[in-house]
Design a protein around this motif. Sequence first.
Motif, PDB file in Angstrom:
ATOM      1  N   ASP A  34       0.830  -1.199   0.000  1.00 42.71           N
ATOM      2  CA  ASP A  34       0.000   0.000   0.000  1.00 42.71           C
ATOM      3  C   ASP A  34       0.867   1.251   0.000  1.00 42.71           C
ATOM      4  O   ASP A  34       1.840   1.345   0.754  1.00 42.71           O
ATOM      5  N   ARG A  67      -1.110  -0.953  -4.183  1.00 45.90           N
ATOM      6  CA  ARG A  67      -2.428  -0.320  -4.081  1.00 45.90           C
ATOM      7  C   ARG A  67      -2.216   1.097  -3.574  1.00 45.90           C
ATOM      8  O   ARG A  67      -1.580   1.306  -2.541  1.00 45.90           O
ATOM      9  N   ILE A  89       1.024   0.893   6.644  1.00 53.00           N
ATOM     10  CA  ILE A  89       1.149   1.033   5.198  1.00 53.00           C
ATOM     11  C   ILE A  89       2.590   0.691   4.837  1.00 53.00           C
ATOM     12  O   ILE A  89       3.436   0.504   5.717  1.00 53.00           O
TER      13      ILE A  89
END
Length: 330
Positions: A34, A67, A89
């Motif tokens: 992410d 992502r 993240i």
Amino acid sequence: MSRTVTRRALLGSGIAATAALAAPHAADAAIRLDAVDVHPPGYPTVEAVKWMGEELARESGGRIRIRQFPSGQLGAEDDTLGFARYHAIHFCRVAVAALNNPFPETRALALPYVFRSTDHMRRVVDGPVGTGLLNVFERRGLVGLAYYDAAPRSFYNIRGPIETPADLAGLKIRSPLSDMVLETLAAMGANPTPLSFGGVFSALETHLIDGAENNLPSFESSRHFETARFWSETEHSFSPDALLMSKSAFDALTPADRELVKDVARRSVQVMRQGWDARVAEARRIVLAAGVAINRPDPAPFAAAVEPVVRRYIADPVLGDLYNRIRTEG
């Protein structure tokens, strides 16, 4: 990707991702990483990380994917920095000024007028100084992957053109959360006001602040030019951005995947720079067409005003050495 993803949902998925990454990876194990940014889709930093994701997917046969969470969906840069440190993240793009307090060595890249031009800044961050400074992040749970452009930075405001430091007197100018930037703006005569980037638009509209300092692409993409109609090209900072990765996530990758991530990140810099140069020109065209008044003041009085701040910081031996190396770079 839906913009309704919440920070709580991401943190929950981050815990799951941490567990997955902590396990040894088989050669064909799928990995989702992410990445966050406060800037919107289409912004050069966001596009560079998008390119990274496409390249990682291609080179790994679809096994590694990124992502993205652009547009500040997960909070301000300080928030995302903490999320990356604690592995909620995996990647964050952060302005170097936001790193100055936790990583004092990075102040060398954010000192006012330390760089002569964009080309000078790029040579420095591509060379030994920049490469060495990427290593300082590991002591606090991060891995430095690359530097992206974020400059030159100049002033914009709702009152009138800034021709000399005297024109900044009494103006409430937004500052990132960096002690050195706060001192720099105060030395120029402004009333520095710490505020996250995401809060600037409403603060300008309500006159909580009179202006800010940033680069043209951010001035345009944030729509700040709709309220702040005066852009004054002091170009007082060429401070870059840093692309960082969670160290625990990085360490959980196989050695081959670590090298792949580092290589793709390095190559993304040229993608970002091509997009950046085009975006600077396009942002200038857009704000001029919208009626923003642009002036280019003599930088000498501004540089003189901040000289005491620079001298105070470079009295530190580490910063002094970095400053001298930057100034003598080709």
